[in-house]
Design a protein around this motif. Sequence first.
Motif, mmCIF file in Angstrom:
data_model
loop_
_atom_site.group_PDB
_atom_site.id
_atom_site.type_symbol
_atom_site.label_atom_id
_atom_site.label_comp_id
_atom_site.label_asym_id
_atom_site.label_seq_id
_atom_site.Cartn_x
_atom_site.Cartn_y
_atom_site.Cartn_z
ATOM 1 N N PHE A 10 4.229 -1.220 -4.403
ATOM 2 C CA PHE A 10 2.677 -0.821 -4.144
ATOM 3 C C PHE A 10 2.166 -1.640 -3.390
ATOM 4 O O PHE A 10 1.191 -1.443 -2.805
ATOM 5 C CB PHE A 10 1.829 -0.639 -5.554
ATOM 6 C CG PHE A 10 2.305 0.687 -6.212
ATOM 7 C CD1 PHE A 10 1.706 1.750 -5.913
ATOM 8 C CD2 PHE A 10 3.331 0.761 -7.311
ATOM 9 C CE1 PHE A 10 1.992 3.032 -6.596
ATOM 10 C CE2 PHE A 10 3.531 1.818 -7.737
ATOM 11 C CZ PHE A 10 2.916 3.281 -7.542
ATOM 12 N N LEU A 11 2.610 -2.954 -3.083
ATOM 13 C CA LEU A 11 2.164 -3.739 -2.061
ATOM 14 C C LEU A 11 2.504 -3.099 -0.802
ATOM 15 O O LEU A 11 1.589 -3.117 0.112
ATOM 16 C CB LEU A 11 2.805 -5.132 -2.025
ATOM 17 C CG LEU A 11 2.156 -6.118 -1.200
ATOM 18 C CD1 LEU A 11 0.960 -6.870 -1.321
ATOM 19 C CD2 LEU A 11 3.551 -7.591 -1.114
ATOM 20 N N LYS A 12 3.591 -2.830 -0.646
ATOM 21 C CA LYS A 12 4.142 -2.078 0.685
ATOM 22 C C LYS A 12 3.069 -0.662 0.916
ATOM 23 O O LYS A 12 2.506 -0.402 2.133
ATOM 24 C CB LYS A 12 5.389 -1.516 0.604
ATOM 25 C CG LYS A 12 6.008 -1.035 1.697
ATOM 26 C CD LYS A 12 7.354 -0.435 1.654
ATOM 27 C CE LYS A 12 8.320 -1.106 0.936
ATOM 28 N NZ LYS A 12 9.575 -0.551 0.700
ATOM 29 N N PRO A 57 -9.603 5.696 -6.054
ATOM 30 C CA PRO A 57 -8.863 5.790 -4.963
ATOM 31 C C PRO A 57 -7.670 6.627 -5.305
ATOM 32 O O PRO A 57 -6.946 6.185 -6.205
ATOM 33 C CB PRO A 57 -8.786 4.561 -4.057
ATOM 34 C CG PRO A 57 -9.758 4.019 -4.365
ATOM 35 C CD PRO A 57 -10.169 4.188 -6.037
ATOM 36 N N VAL A 58 -6.766 7.474 -4.634
ATOM 37 C CA VAL A 58 -5.362 7.870 -5.045
ATOM 38 C C VAL A 58 -4.543 7.118 -5.311
ATOM 39 O O VAL A 58 -3.673 7.064 -6.055
ATOM 40 C CB VAL A 58 -5.281 9.127 -4.089
ATOM 41 C CG1 VAL A 58 -4.044 9.763 -4.268
ATOM 42 C CG2 VAL A 58 -6.112 10.343 -4.145
ATOM 43 N N ALA A 59 -4.479 6.036 -4.316
ATOM 44 C CA ALA A 59 -3.227 5.174 -4.181
ATOM 45 C C ALA A 59 -3.295 4.370 -5.457
ATOM 46 O O ALA A 59 -2.298 3.993 -6.075
ATOM 47 C CB ALA A 59 -3.328 4.245 -2.953
ATOM 48 N N SER A 83 -1.036 -2.686 -5.233
ATOM 49 C CA SER A 83 -1.698 -1.765 -4.443
ATOM 50 C C SER A 83 -3.199 -2.292 -4.050
ATOM 51 O O SER A 83 -3.453 -2.201 -2.550
ATOM 52 C CB SER A 83 -2.079 -0.598 -5.155
ATOM 53 O OG SER A 83 -2.744 0.519 -4.453
ATOM 54 N N ILE A 84 -3.852 -3.003 -4.622
ATOM 55 C CA ILE A 84 -5.347 -3.399 -3.879
ATOM 56 C C ILE A 84 -5.217 -4.945 -3.415
ATOM 57 O O ILE A 84 -5.912 -5.044 -2.500
ATOM 58 C CB ILE A 84 -6.225 -3.824 -5.371
ATOM 59 C CG1 ILE A 84 -5.913 -4.590 -6.171
ATOM 60 C CG2 ILE A 84 -6.311 -2.184 -5.946
ATOM 61 C CD1 ILE A 84 -7.126 -4.881 -7.130
ATOM 62 N N PHE A 85 -4.141 -5.558 -3.614
ATOM 63 C CA PHE A 85 -3.947 -7.027 -2.993
ATOM 64 C C PHE A 85 -4.148 -7.022 -1.300
ATOM 65 O O PHE A 85 -4.958 -7.585 -0.952
ATOM 66 C CB PHE A 85 -2.606 -7.648 -3.280
ATOM 67 C CG PHE A 85 -2.603 -9.113 -2.796
ATOM 68 C CD1 PHE A 85 -3.407 -10.330 -3.311
ATOM 69 C CD2 PHE A 85 -1.794 -9.343 -1.666
ATOM 70 C CE1 PHE A 85 -3.447 -11.396 -2.867
ATOM 71 C CE2 PHE A 85 -1.614 -10.760 -1.265
ATOM 72 C CZ PHE A 85 -2.220 -11.567 -1.906
ATOM 73 N N PRO A 86 -3.401 -6.124 -0.656
ATOM 74 C CA PRO A 86 -3.505 -5.978 0.628
ATOM 75 C C PRO A 86 -4.654 -5.604 1.301
ATOM 76 O O PRO A 86 -5.354 -6.084 2.213
ATOM 77 C CB PRO A 86 -2.453 -4.933 1.230
ATOM 78 C CG PRO A 86 -1.362 -4.770 -0.052
ATOM 79 C CD PRO A 86 -2.294 -5.255 -1.062
ATOM 80 N N VAL A 91 -9.478 -5.961 4.341
ATOM 81 C CA VAL A 91 -10.760 -5.816 4.439
ATOM 82 C C VAL A 91 -11.627 -6.988 4.832
ATOM 83 O O VAL A 91 -12.593 -6.903 5.520
ATOM 84 C CB VAL A 91 -11.334 -5.006 3.197
ATOM 85 C CG1 VAL A 91 -12.874 -4.955 3.503
ATOM 86 C CG2 VAL A 91 -10.579 -3.650 3.434
ATOM 87 N N SER A 92 -11.304 -7.998 4.045
ATOM 88 C CA SER A 92 -11.943 -9.283 4.342
ATOM 89 C C SER A 92 -11.632 -9.810 5.716
ATOM 90 O O SER A 92 -12.784 -10.429 6.444
ATOM 91 C CB SER A 92 -11.409 -10.223 3.310
ATOM 92 O OG SER A 92 -11.813 -10.280 1.650
ATOM 93 N N LEU A 93 -10.620 -10.068 6.114
ATOM 94 C CA LEU A 93 -10.407 -10.279 7.425
ATOM 95 C C LEU A 93 -10.953 -9.307 8.408
ATOM 96 O O LEU A 93 -11.609 -9.642 9.536
ATOM 97 C CB LEU A 93 -8.801 -10.195 7.814
ATOM 98 C CG LEU A 93 -8.148 -11.594 7.114
ATOM 99 C CD1 LEU A 93 -6.610 -11.455 7.406
ATOM 100 C CD2 LEU A 93 -8.476 -12.883 7.573
ATOM 101 N N LEU A 94 -10.694 -8.015 8.458
ATOM 102 C CA LEU A 94 -11.340 -7.100 9.436
ATOM 103 C C LEU A 94 -12.741 -7.097 9.291
ATOM 104 O O LEU A 94 -13.335 -6.864 10.599
ATOM 105 C CB LEU A 94 -10.787 -5.782 9.160
ATOM 106 C CG LEU A 94 -9.305 -5.364 9.309
ATOM 107 C CD1 LEU A 94 -8.906 -3.954 9.013
ATOM 108 C CD2 LEU A 94 -8.960 -5.587 10.716
#
Length: 188
Positions: A10-12, A57-59, A83-86, A91-94
């Motif tokens: 789920f990270l992927k 969210p679906v994911a 799933s949420i870690f990336p 989002v923080s970086l972007l």
Amino acid sequence: MIYIQLFFSFLKIGLFSVGGGYAAIPLIQSEIVNGHGWLSMQEFTNLITISSMTPGPVAINSATFVGLRIAGLPGAVTATLGSIFPAVILVSLLSLIYRKYKGTTAIDTVLGCLRPAVVALITAAGLSLSQTALWGELPVSLSSVDWTNALLFLGAFFILRKWKWNPILVMCLCGAGGLISFLTGKFF
């Protein structure tokens, strides 16, 4: 071992699901159905249906469901965190980058180029789910069409496009139609 597999699977998915939940469906299918065999294609279609109807969210809903199914509550927590870690990091970086460079040609170009890829991912997911809902497993033939699902699909599509009904109401009506079909035999 299963927790590590759940987390990294789920990270992927979380890392490469650009465009949101529906764009992630092909990635989820590839990882969960094709890669690990944790769910059959029919179970996957049911998972996407339930994940789409429940809040969130679906994911993430998919991660929670698969984790719970595979390894209980710790599996659900592990898969959801994967799933949420990336997203949290990206989002923080972007947001920092976007706030600094918003309105520039480079950012507008990058965002414009991502749109067709997101539309392609959503279309691929829609076609894959349609194939499973209308025909089940391969091979596809006219004699293997589930006419009840086809009629419900066409009715829902027409109602949503023509009259712009509330999607929740349309899903409830389709669910009721499917239940009636199941209890009475079939529409066709």
